[in-house]
Motif scaffolding. Structure first.
Motif, PDB file in Angstrom:
ATOM      1  N   LYS A   1       0.842  -1.205   0.000  1.00 47.62           N
ATOM      2  CA  LYS A   1       0.000   0.000   0.000  1.00 47.62           C
ATOM      3  C   LYS A   1       0.876   1.254   0.000  1.00 47.62           C
ATOM      4  O   LYS A   1       0.615   2.206  -0.741  1.00 47.62           O
ATOM      5  CB  LYS A   1      -0.928  -0.004   1.207  1.00 47.62           C
ATOM      6  CG  LYS A   1      -1.874   1.170   1.219  1.00 47.62           C
ATOM      7  CD  LYS A   1      -2.831   1.110   2.394  1.00 47.62           C
ATOM      8  CE  LYS A   1      -3.773   2.285   2.319  1.00 47.62           C
ATOM      9  NZ  LYS A   1      -3.936   2.979   3.541  1.00 47.62           N
ATOM     10  N   SER A   2       1.929   1.262   0.801  1.00 45.81           N
ATOM     11  CA  SER A   2       2.836   2.421   0.846  1.00 45.81           C
ATOM     12  C   SER A   2       3.543   2.619  -0.491  1.00 45.81           C
ATOM     13  O   SER A   2       3.685   3.754  -0.959  1.00 45.81           O
ATOM     14  CB  SER A   2       3.872   2.243   1.956  1.00 45.81           C
ATOM     15  OG  SER A   2       3.251   2.257   3.211  1.00 45.81           O
ATOM     16  N   LEU A   3       3.981   1.524  -1.094  1.00 45.50           N
ATOM     17  CA  LEU A   3       4.632   1.619  -2.408  1.00 45.50           C
ATOM     18  C   LEU A   3       3.668   2.163  -3.456  1.00 45.50           C
ATOM     19  O   LEU A   3       4.042   2.994  -4.286  1.00 45.50           O
ATOM     20  CB  LEU A   3       5.169   0.257  -2.854  1.00 45.50           C
ATOM     21  CG  LEU A   3       6.401  -0.258  -2.147  1.00 45.50           C
ATOM     22  CD1 LEU A   3       6.694  -1.693  -2.570  1.00 45.50           C
ATOM     23  CD2 LEU A   3       7.599   0.637  -2.436  1.00 45.50           C
ATOM     24  N   LEU A   4       2.440   1.676  -3.418  1.00 42.57           N
ATOM     25  CA  LEU A   4       1.433   2.147  -4.368  1.00 42.57           C
ATOM     26  C   LEU A   4       1.175   3.638  -4.187  1.00 42.57           C
ATOM     27  O   LEU A   4       1.150   4.392  -5.163  1.00 42.57           O
ATOM     28  CB  LEU A   4       0.135   1.357  -4.188  1.00 42.57           C
ATOM     29  CG  LEU A   4      -1.009   1.732  -5.130  1.00 42.57           C
ATOM     30  CD1 LEU A   4      -0.616   1.487  -6.581  1.00 42.57           C
ATOM     31  CD2 LEU A   4      -2.254   0.958  -4.778  1.00 42.57           C
ATOM     32  N   GLU A   5       1.015   4.072  -2.948  1.00 39.74           N
ATOM     33  CA  GLU A   5       0.763   5.491  -2.686  1.00 39.74           C
ATOM     34  C   GLU A   5       1.952   6.350  -3.116  1.00 39.74           C
ATOM     35  O   GLU A   5       1.777   7.407  -3.735  1.00 39.74           O
ATOM     36  CB  GLU A   5       0.453   5.706  -1.209  1.00 39.74           C
ATOM     37  CG  GLU A   5      -0.891   5.152  -0.802  1.00 39.74           C
ATOM     38  CD  GLU A   5      -1.135   5.160   0.697  1.00 39.74           C
ATOM     39  OE1 GLU A   5      -0.205   5.501   1.469  1.00 39.74           O
ATOM     40  OE2 GLU A   5      -2.257   4.809   1.098  1.00 39.74           O
ATOM     41  N   ALA A   6       3.170   5.900  -2.806  1.00 40.16           N
ATOM     42  CA  ALA A   6       4.365   6.661  -3.184  1.00 40.16           C
ATOM     43  C   ALA A   6       4.533   6.690  -4.695  1.00 40.16           C
ATOM     44  O   ALA A   6       4.799   7.748  -5.288  1.00 40.16           O
ATOM     45  CB  ALA A   6       5.603   6.066  -2.521  1.00 40.16           C
ATOM     46  N   GLY A   7       4.375   5.538  -5.341  1.00 44.33           N
ATOM     47  CA  GLY A   7       4.500   5.481  -6.796  1.00 44.33           C
ATOM     48  C   GLY A   7       3.466   6.339  -7.487  1.00 44.33           C
ATOM     49  O   GLY A   7       3.761   7.047  -8.457  1.00 44.33           O
ATOM     50  N   HIS A   8       2.245   6.309  -6.982  1.00 41.41           N
ATOM     51  CA  HIS A   8       1.169   7.120  -7.554  1.00 41.41           C
ATOM     52  C   HIS A   8       1.475   8.609  -7.406  1.00 41.41           C
ATOM     53  O   HIS A   8       1.335   9.387  -8.355  1.00 41.41           O
ATOM     54  CB  HIS A   8      -0.149   6.754  -6.867  1.00 41.41           C
ATOM     55  CG  HIS A   8      -1.323   7.499  -7.377  1.00 41.41           C
ATOM     56  ND1 HIS A   8      -1.985   8.418  -6.625  1.00 41.41           N
ATOM     57  CD2 HIS A   8      -1.962   7.470  -8.568  1.00 41.41           C
ATOM     58  CE1 HIS A   8      -2.987   8.934  -7.330  1.00 41.41           C
ATOM     59  NE2 HIS A   8      -2.986   8.376  -8.505  1.00 41.41           N
ATOM     60  N   ALA A   9       1.910   9.024  -6.222  1.00 39.78           N
ATOM     61  CA  ALA A   9       2.215  10.440  -5.976  1.00 39.78           C
ATOM     62  C   ALA A   9       3.397  10.906  -6.830  1.00 39.78           C
ATOM     63  O   ALA A   9       3.364  12.001  -7.400  1.00 39.78           O
ATOM     64  CB  ALA A   9       2.512  10.671  -4.500  1.00 39.78           C
ATOM     65  N   CYS A  10       4.424  10.086  -6.918  1.00 43.41           N
ATOM     66  CA  CYS A  10       5.631  10.468  -7.666  1.00 43.41           C
ATOM     67  C   CYS A  10       5.394  10.553  -9.168  1.00 43.41           C
ATOM     68  O   CYS A  10       6.107  11.271  -9.868  1.00 43.41           O
ATOM     69  CB  CYS A  10       6.766   9.486  -7.392  1.00 43.41           C
ATOM     70  SG  CYS A  10       7.420   9.583  -5.715  1.00 43.41           S
ATOM     71  N   THR A  11       4.406   9.815  -9.671  1.00 39.60           N
ATOM     72  CA  THR A  11       4.161   9.805 -11.115  1.00 39.60           C
ATOM     73  C   THR A  11       3.005  10.722 -11.515  1.00 39.60           C
ATOM     74  O   THR A  11       2.441  10.568 -12.595  1.00 39.60           O
ATOM     75  CB  THR A  11       3.903   8.372 -11.629  1.00 39.60           C
ATOM     76  OG1 THR A  11       2.794   7.808 -10.917  1.00 39.60           O
ATOM     77  CG2 THR A  11       5.125   7.499 -11.455  1.00 39.60           C
ATOM     78  N   ASN A  12       2.706  11.687 -10.679  1.00 39.91           N
ATOM     79  CA  ASN A  12       1.688  12.669 -11.046  1.00 39.91           C
ATOM     80  C   ASN A  12       2.135  13.377 -12.318  1.00 39.91           C
ATOM     81  O   ASN A  12       3.302  13.740 -12.455  1.00 39.91           O
ATOM     82  CB  ASN A  12       1.500  13.673  -9.901  1.00 39.91           C
ATOM     83  CG  ASN A  12       0.259  14.500 -10.073  1.00 39.91           C
ATOM     84  OD1 ASN A  12       0.056  15.142 -11.094  1.00 39.91           O
ATOM     85  ND2 ASN A  12      -0.586  14.477  -9.060  1.00 39.91           N
TER      86      ASN A  12
END
Length: 120
Positions: A98-109
């Motif tokens: 979940k943390s990886l998904l949230e970080a990856g999603h935020a970083c690839t805005n």
């Protein structure tokens, strides 16, 4: 010997390139953050940044953003990502996934201004 610059000339790097680089901007820490986010999503899902199967191209970042925004996507992609995240014995425990998904999603805005700072 002059080697091509992978940031501007490498076709294989397109899945990792921030949208602003595709428009001609110079690389920045924020564009590097986008690339890091793509790698996080690849690690999490087991999917490549760009998938050229079945005669088309599917972007991992667009797929993830669409899923999180609940837009229509090919059913197979949704199932694969859901299986990867929910699978018992998966590479990452659920809370890490979940943390990886949230970080990856935020970083690839798509918007560089909306990406987290390196301190976040």
């Amino acid at each position: 010997i002059k080697l091509p610059n992978p940031i501007t000339n490498g076709a294989d790097t397109n899945g990792y390139r921030a949208p602003e680089l595709k428009l001609g901007s110079s690389p920045t820490l924020t564009s590097d953050l986008f690339s890091m986010g793509v790698v996080l999503l690849e690690l999490l899902t087991g999917e490549p940044a760009l998938n050229y199967s079945k005669g088309g191209m599917l972007s991992l970042t667009e797929t993830i953003h669409s899923i999180l925004l609940q837009q229509d996507l090919p059913k197979r992609k949704k199932e694969k990502i859901a299986e990867t995240l929910a699978e018992e014995g998966a590479l990452f425990p659920p809370e890490i996934a979940k943390s990886l998904l949230e970080a990856g999603h935020a970083c690839t805005n798509a918007s560089a201004e909306m990406r987290p700072s390196l301190g976040e």
